[in-house]
Every structure is written in C-alpha cells, then in structure tokens.
Design a protein around this motif. Structure first.
Motif, PDB file in Angstrom:
ATOM      1  N   GLY A  90       0.816  -1.216   0.000  1.00 16.73           N
ATOM      2  CA  GLY A  90       0.000   0.000   0.000  1.00 16.73           C
ATOM      3  C   GLY A  90       0.845   1.259   0.000  1.00 16.73           C
ATOM      4  N   GLY A  91       1.867   1.262   0.834  1.00 17.07           N
ATOM      5  CA  GLY A  91       2.746   2.424   0.942  1.00 17.07           C
ATOM      6  C   GLY A  91       3.505   2.681  -0.345  1.00 17.07           C
ATOM      7  N   ILE A  92       3.948   1.638  -0.984  1.00 13.87           N
ATOM      8  CA  ILE A  92       4.722   1.783  -2.224  1.00 13.87           C
ATOM      9  C   ILE A  92       3.810   2.267  -3.357  1.00 13.87           C
ATOM     10  CG2 ILE A  92       6.031   0.502  -3.985  1.00 13.87           C
ATOM     11  CD1 ILE A  92       7.129  -1.191  -1.569  1.00 13.87           C
ATOM     12  N   ALA A  93       2.603   1.718  -3.438  1.00 14.69           N
ATOM     13  CA  ALA A  93       1.641   2.177  -4.454  1.00 14.69           C
ATOM     14  C   ALA A  93       1.359   3.666  -4.261  1.00 14.69           C
ATOM     15  CB  ALA A  93       0.343   1.373  -4.357  1.00 14.69           C
ATOM     16  N   ALA A  94       1.227   4.075  -3.006  1.00 11.78           N
ATOM     17  CA  ALA A  94       0.959   5.486  -2.720  1.00 11.78           C
ATOM     18  C   ALA A  94       2.109   6.375  -3.176  1.00 11.78           C
ATOM     19  CB  ALA A  94       0.699   5.674  -1.223  1.00 11.78           C
ATOM     20  N   GLU A  95       3.345   5.930  -2.980  1.00 11.52           N
ATOM     21  CA  GLU A  95       4.508   6.714  -3.424  1.00 11.52           C
ATOM     22  C   GLU A  95       4.474   6.916  -4.933  1.00 11.52           C
ATOM     23  OE1 GLU A  95       6.632   8.419  -1.814  1.00 11.52           O
ATOM     24  OE2 GLU A  95       6.129   7.684   0.187  1.00 11.52           O
ATOM     25  N   PHE A  96       4.136   5.874  -5.660  1.00 11.25           N
ATOM     26  CA  PHE A  96       4.080   5.996  -7.124  1.00 11.25           C
ATOM     27  C   PHE A  96       2.947   6.942  -7.545  1.00 11.25           C
ATOM     28  CE2 PHE A  96       7.185   3.444  -9.400  1.00 11.25           C
ATOM     29  CZ  PHE A  96       7.728   2.677  -8.395  1.00 11.25           C
ATOM     30  N   CYS A  97       1.793   6.869  -6.863  1.00 12.11           N
ATOM     31  CA  CYS A  97       0.681   7.783  -7.170  1.00 12.11           C
ATOM     32  C   CYS A  97       1.097   9.229  -6.930  1.00 12.11           C
ATOM     33  CB  CYS A  97      -0.540   7.478  -6.303  1.00 12.11           C
ATOM     34  SG  CYS A  97      -1.395   5.979  -6.752  1.00 12.11           S
TER      35      CYS A  97
END
Ligand SMILES: [Zn+2]
Length: 457
Positions: A90-97
């Motif tokens: 979740g945290g990594i997906a958020a960084e990319f967003c």
C-alpha cells in the motif's frame, strides 16, 4: 478505459492522503490501498516506465538506500523514493501515485524502493524492477517472519517476478548467495575480502551449516555473523569472487572508515563518511548497484564520501558536551555489529540501550540473550557506565548483570526526560542503541527540547 481508471485511482490516492494529513493521521498505507481497490493495476501502470531499484534483505536496507540515493543525487538523475518507512504494498503504491502526473505519466526517471523481504514477493509483481539489491539474510524478528528459509523463499519469489532486473548479492552471506541457483537474472556480487576489526564479537551463526548439503562451513576469514569467506568441504559450495569488493581497510574510526574499493577492474581509495563495519558493507552494496546499472564509478565513490548519516544510522546529535549517536537495532546480528564497533572504539564512552517490545520493535525480546554482551567486559575500562531505558529496561539490566557487568555500572533510567537531562550533563561520546519505537520516542523528545529537525520533515 484503463486510463480513466488509472487517473481516478491516482486522484483517490492523493485525496485520501491529503485528508489523512489534514486530520493528523499521516503515514498509513490506506491511500495506496484505496487506489488499488479502485484499479488493481495501478502500481504496474505507474511503474512501467520508471527505472526502479529495489533494496531488500534483513539488515542495512535503509542505509544502503540512502547511500544509493546519494549516487542518484550526485549523478543528477531524477528520482523519488519511499523514505518514510512505507515499505509494504500500500505504501509503495501510494509513493508511485504521489510521484506521477494525475494521468499517471512518470515525473521522475528513477524510483528507489526499500522493500520489506516479505512484501517484496507481492510488490515485485507490479514493479518490473531494473535492479534488485539483497543486502544479507539474518534471523530477524522471529515472531513476524519465521525462519530464515522463509525469508529466502520470499526474496527468491520476488526476484522471479523481476525478470528484467540485474541482481546484486552479498557474496559473503552464504544464505544470500544460495539465491543464485534459483534465478536466471544477471548477477553481480559484492563483498568484503578480509576481516574488518581486530577484535570481533563471537556470535551464534545464523547459518553454520551448508544450505545445500548440511556439512559445516569452514571460513578463511569472518567479518561478522555468518558473513565472510565461507566454503563447504562437503559439496564445494563457496563464496563467489565478487566483482565489487572492499579489498583493504585502512582505518575504522568513530566517524568514518577508509577502505580500498574495487569496482570492476578499477580500484578506489574511499572514505566512507559513516562509521561501523556494517556501513562498509552498505557502501560496497551501493557501489555494486552503481556498477550493475552502469553508473559512473567515480561519481558513486564521491557520493559515499559526501553521504551524511541520518535518523538512527549513527546519526550524531550533539547535546551540550555530549556527542550522542543513535544506532537503531532490531535483531542479534545488528546488535553484535554495534558491539563490534564499541569493542574497537578507542575512546571512552557511555553506552545506552533502549529496549521496547511494541509491535514495530518485535514483541519477543528474548533475542537479547543471543547477543554477546559478555564481550563488553573486554573493554570495561572504555565504558564509563551502561544505562538502560525503555519498556523492557529491567530485563535489559538483568541481561547486563548476567553478562558480568559490575552492577554499580548499570543504571536503569526509565523516565525519558530524566534520561535526556542526564545525557545533557555528560561530557564525551554517548552511544545509544534503541529499538524502533524507543528511538522514535526519545528522538522526538530530544528534538522538542534541543530543536533538531524531525526526520520526516
Ligand atoms: Zn555443502
């Protein structure tokens, strides 16, 4: 259709993050989870055109990542990274967003992603990593991840999902090297060719027996833990010759290490701007990643020399006349490395252990009994006192008593404010070894009182 969903997911992620910030609940994985719920392929789409470097392994992920970040800065590459410890899906997906345009186009050429070993298995399906660094495999927080073989199989699955990645492996770690047989990627090895310290802490090896045939390894030298020049007499499995290696160590001091670093065919004398033997490994890992990706070696070496230590990584916090350094620990291997450093430190110092047992620390603190604190007796004259603090301060004090440390030398100081007062009155070098939540709490109090910048700012 995919484009619209992607845009919606990116906007939803950023909106959720904004709302959480406003209500004072930042730093959760919820925004990324919201995005993935709206559009499951969000991370894969966003990561598609970004050159992603993944850093995984038990110890040294954060420092290696920060050193690699410095090489990206020095070479003028544009990048983003998951700094705040958001290293699950979740945290990594958020960084990319957060680091793409609203319509999901890339804003930066590179992504530097520190990834939990267990999460790597899943995250790797979406990332199409260009480079994967495995720092080492040690026993870590048994209550969370189980045995080392479980950690290994997670990493192997992760690399299998990263078909286009060049893989950087620690040649001195028999567990890490065993990954090579399971994958088809291009592999670059890095390592340290000789012992780092004159005196080393004797440790319980996490891997005394050959992972392939169960015979006992013989070592031509050891650096720490099970790392070193291992060889199995049973089946011949042995340390591979690394392409990037520390071939000589000229100096290890309180503030830095000076080493000879071989990168491919070239040799460099490097001042690693961070003390401690484990940081020699982190520097070699960084040079290895640069070599694997075809970066300019001279620029990478410069990055290691200019690198500044930060939060929980031998970070220096001067408080009046006390030179406080914090060294985050989370397992016996990391802890023994700190003891190695202390046992070879020439200067008289105060040693503080802050032991908590919250979830993020690992709830089982029995690992302190696996650490060779007895070794501190050999430098008894160099340690003015040993202070213990944190939720499990009493157990820590007991551990020191069992280690044979004189009881009048051990002080239990549970109250953080009083502890900080006492540090402020101390004159000289202070080494504090906190677990994660203890570090957050103590550092915040120090920051509040002495005005240091909080790490997330
Ligand atoms: Zn063997």
């Amino acid at each position: 259709m995919g484009k619209i969903k992607l845009t919606a997911a990116v906007i939803a992620c950023r909106f959720t993050r904004w709302v959480l910030r406003v209500i004072g609940k930042g730093g959760t994985s919820l925004p990324g989870e919201v995005a993935a719920r709206l559009y499951p392929n969000v991370l894969a789409d966003l990561a598609k055109d970004v050159n992603t470097i993944v850093v995984t392994g038990t110890n040294g992920k954060t420092t290696s990542s920060r050193m690699i970040e410095q090489t990206l800065i020095e070479s003028g590459r544009t990048y983003f990274c998951n700094k705040s410890g958001a290293n699950m899906l979740g945290g990594i997906a958020a960084e990319f967003c957060q680091n793409s345009t609203i319509t999901g186009k890339k804003k930066y050429d590179w992504a530097l992603i520190e990834c939990d070993e267990a999460a790597f298995k899943t995250v790797s399906k979406y990332l199409n990593a260009k480079c994967v660094l495995v720092t080492n495999v040690f026993r870590d927080q048994l209550d969370r991840y189980g045995e080392v073989t479980h950690t290994l199989s997670s990493i192997i699955s992760g690399i299998k999902n990263s078909k286009n990645a060049v893989v950087c492996l620690n040649a001195d770690c028999s567990l890490t090297v065993s990954i090579a047989d399971e994958i088809h990627n291009r592999i670059i090895y890095y390592g340290v060719d000789k012992p780092i310290y004159e005196r080393t802490v004797e440790e319980i090896s996490d891997a005394p027996y050959c992972i392939k045939c169960k015979s006992q390894y013989v070592y031509s030298y050891r650096t720490f833990g099970h790392l070193g020049g291992f060889k199995c007499m049973g089946c011949g499995y042995q340390r591979p010759v690394p392409q990037v290696s520390v071939s000589d160590i000229f100096e290890t001091s309180e503030s830095c290490s000076v080493v000879s670093l071989k990168i491919g065919e070239a040799q460099y004398k490097v001042k690693i701007n961070l003390p401690g033997g484990y940081n020699i490994y982190n520097a070699a890992a960084t040079a290895c990643v640069g070599y694997a990706l075809g970066f300019d070696a001279e620029t990478d070496v410069k990055a290691l020399e200019t690198f500044e230590c930060g939060f929980g990584r031998m970070e220096m916090l001067p408080i009046n006349n006390a030179r406080l350094r914090m060294i985050l620990v989370k397992n016996p291997a990391g802890c023994n490395q700190v003891l190695n450093f202390l046992c070879n430190n020439k200067e008289r110092s105060l040693f503080i252990v802050a032991l908590n047992d919250n979830y993020a620390d690992g709830t089982d603190v029995s690992w302190i009994w696996d650490v060779d604190f007895e070794k501190l007796l050999t430098v008894d004259d160099k340690l003015s006192e040993i202070w213990v603090t944190g939720i499990r301060a009493d157990e820590m004090a007991m551990r020191f008593k069992y280690a044979g440390i004189r009881t009048d030398k051990i002080k239990v100081k549970k109250d953080y404010s009083a502890l900080i007062d006492d540090i402020a009155d101390y004159d000289g070098a202070v080494y504090m070894m906190p677990t994660y939540t203890a570090m957050l709490a103590i550092r915040k109090r120090i920051a509040d009182r002495f005005g240091f910048k909080e790490f997330w700012k």
